[in-house]
Design an enzyme around this catalytic site. Structure first.
Site, mmCIF file in Angstrom:
data_model
loop_
_atom_site.group_PDB
_atom_site.id
_atom_site.type_symbol
_atom_site.label_atom_id
_atom_site.label_comp_id
_atom_site.label_asym_id
_atom_site.label_seq_id
_atom_site.Cartn_x
_atom_site.Cartn_y
_atom_site.Cartn_z
ATOM 1 N N CYS A 55 21.191 9.808 -33.657
ATOM 2 C CA CYS A 55 20.733 8.459 -33.372
ATOM 3 C C CYS A 55 20.811 7.510 -34.321
ATOM 4 C CB CYS A 55 19.157 8.412 -32.848
ATOM 5 S SG CYS A 55 18.114 9.289 -34.066
ATOM 6 N N ASN A 56 21.128 8.145 -35.448
ATOM 7 C CA ASN A 56 21.262 7.234 -36.649
ATOM 8 C C ASN A 56 22.778 7.255 -36.942
ATOM 9 O OD1 ASN A 56 18.495 6.493 -36.927
ATOM 10 N ND2 ASN A 56 18.014 8.524 -37.989
ATOM 11 N N ARG A 57 23.671 7.943 -36.540
ATOM 12 C CA ARG A 57 25.068 7.868 -37.177
ATOM 13 C C ARG A 57 26.004 8.378 -36.222
ATOM 14 N NH1 ARG A 57 25.058 9.591 -41.911
ATOM 15 N NH2 ARG A 57 22.863 9.666 -42.314
ATOM 16 N N SER A 112 19.756 10.346 -44.773
ATOM 17 C CA SER A 112 18.848 10.223 -43.453
ATOM 18 C C SER A 112 17.983 8.868 -43.589
ATOM 19 C CB SER A 112 17.895 11.288 -43.082
ATOM 20 O OG SER A 112 19.112 12.366 -42.705
ATOM 21 N N GLN A 119 16.032 17.887 -39.478
ATOM 22 C CA GLN A 119 16.668 17.901 -38.383
ATOM 23 C C GLN A 119 18.156 17.784 -38.262
ATOM 24 O OE1 GLN A 119 15.284 14.841 -35.656
ATOM 25 N NE2 GLN A 119 16.019 15.960 -33.791
ATOM 26 N N GLY A 192 12.452 12.635 -21.181
ATOM 27 C CA GLY A 192 13.466 13.664 -21.827
ATOM 28 C C GLY A 192 12.608 14.900 -22.167
ATOM 29 N N ILE A 197 12.043 14.779 -28.243
ATOM 30 C CA ILE A 197 10.974 14.728 -27.540
ATOM 31 C C ILE A 197 10.023 15.932 -27.748
ATOM 32 C CG2 ILE A 197 10.264 14.720 -24.979
ATOM 33 C CD1 ILE A 197 11.205 12.261 -25.801
#
Length: 423
Positions: A55-57, A112, A119, A192, A197
């Site tokens: 979601c970030n990269r 991050s 994660q 999800g 989640i």
């Protein structure tokens, strides 16, 4: 061999642009095949490749005899349907030691949004397995990633980089607690059933909400997660009709299009008589239409909106960051030394092949002499002399050729190779 990285992340690109380049795990294999087949086979016959997408990269790692950043840029821009100039304005490129340093920092949680979060390491390992399964991971990238995992382990063991880390899920709970006086009176819906989640449900369940529900495309997977927390599972198709029941909605799916639209939220608010809804969209691309944020009784947060929350407390970890960078520096130097040695592998292979050829020729000659009745001592003497002459022939020829300066340089090299004293 050379290694290069092309990527964009939460510090360089806005959420909607990152969403154009987000690849679900099951998309990685065909995407890698498309990338590798796009390289001209004449100049890049065997390009190694791996893609990390979270979601970030989104980052592409490649290794080949020749760097091909422009080509990689063009391919990625086309895959996301954007102009190369737009991609360049939000992307970063790194190669060799800079690429190694970057991947080591990513694996260690230093790059991050949540400093020190663990994660990303699991996500990287999933990406490496996907590349390996499709045959895109060669010796060089395999070494790069395995060393990054080892460095990350050392960083987490030797420093306190992960201490007091605030996860995205924890940040969502904190914000929800600011809106609702008592989270025990809230009904929470999770959309999800993936890793993010799972983490979010764990954090919210600790606050003992009134009810928990899991909406997922695959009902069986949703039921499995719901059972762990005493919640209920529902089909994703039932979500619009039941949205009004929930005070908190947390969504993170791999859908390429929004699954919670403006109209559905408006109808839910009307049914709730405009009681507020707290919504968290952790997906990239978005799960919830961005227009929802403008509704008066909705508090919608995306992954980027949560950034300032998760940054809190990072000052306490800056000393650990300095320690981690020292470990990463050592890892980079070790990898670059290994990469430099790889350039001599073809020569070593040629030398071994040549030596085997000489050995086979002298063995064949020795067998013929033995068959003719020659003594073993004489045959061994002839074989050793033959091998010695073959080994020394090239060096002797070089000593007698060229000008004085080149002969002197050759003499020094031969002295180092053949006149070393045994220790």
């Amino acid at each position: 061999m050379t290694v290069w990285t092309l990527g964009l992340n939460h510090t360089t690109a806005p959420l909607d642009l990152r969403g154009r380049f987000a690849f679900a795990l099951d998309q990685i294999a065909p995407t890698l095949q498309s990338l590798r087949s796009s390289f001209p086979s004449s100049r890049h016959p065997q390009v190694e490749a791996a893609i990390i997408s979270t979601c970030n990269r989104t980052e592409i790692y490649c290794a080949s005899e020749h760097i091909a950043l422009d080509h990689t840029f063009g391919w990625l821009a086309e895959s996301g349907g954007v102009a190369p100039t737009l991609l360049r304005s939000h992307a970063y490129t790194l190669h060799d030691d800079e690429a190694a340093r970057h991947v080591f920092r990513v694996a260690s949680g230093l790059d991050s949004m949540v400093l020190g979060e663990a994660q990303i390491l699991g996500q990287m390992k999933d990406a490496v397995r996907a590349a390996e399964n499709v045959g895109a991971l060669g010796t060089t990238l395999n070494q790069l990633f395995q060393r990054s995992f080892a460095v990350a382990k050392e960083v987490r063991t030797a420093t306190e980089i992960g201490a007091h880390s605030i996860s995205m899920a924890a940040a969502a709970v904190r914000l929800a607690g600011q809106l609702f006086e008592d989270l025990r009176k809230t009904r929470v819906l999770f959309v999800g059933a993936g890793e993010m989640i799972d983490l979010a449900v764990t954090h919210f369940a600790a606050k003992e909400p009134k009810s928990i529900a899991i909406a997922n495309r695959t009902l069986e997977r949703g039921e499995k997660l719901a059972t762990r927390f005493g919640g209920e599972a529902m089909r994703l198709a039932d979500l619009p009709a039941r949205l009004a029941e929930f005070d908190i909605v947390v969504s993170c799916t791999a859908s390429t299009l929004p699954i919670i639209g403006l109209g559905a939220v408006e109808r839910a608010l009307k049914a709730r008589k405009h009681r507020p809804i707290f919504m968290v969209d952790l997906a990239v691309p978005r799960d919830i239409e961005p227009e929802v944020k403008a509704l008066e009784d909705v508090y919608l947060y995306t992954v980027d909106d949560l950034a300032h929350v998760v940054q809190q407390g990072q000052a306490n970890r800056q000393a650990a960051v300095a320690q981690a960078e020292v470990i990463i520096d050592a890892g980079v130097q070790s990898f670059m030394h290994w990469l430099g040695q790889r350039s001599t592998v073809p020569l070593i292979q040629q030398l071994n092949a040549q030596a085997d050829e000489w050995r086979a020729a002298e063995m064949a000659r020795a067998r013929k002499l033995l068959a003719k009745g020659e003594s073993v001592d004489a045959v061994l003497e002839a074989m050793s002399r033959g091998l010695t002459q073959k080994m020394m022939h090239g060096a002797m020829a070089e000593l007698h050729s060229g000008d004085a300066a080149s002969r002197e340089q050759t003499a020094q090299t031969i002295s180092r190779l053949f006149l070393r004293k045994e220790r």
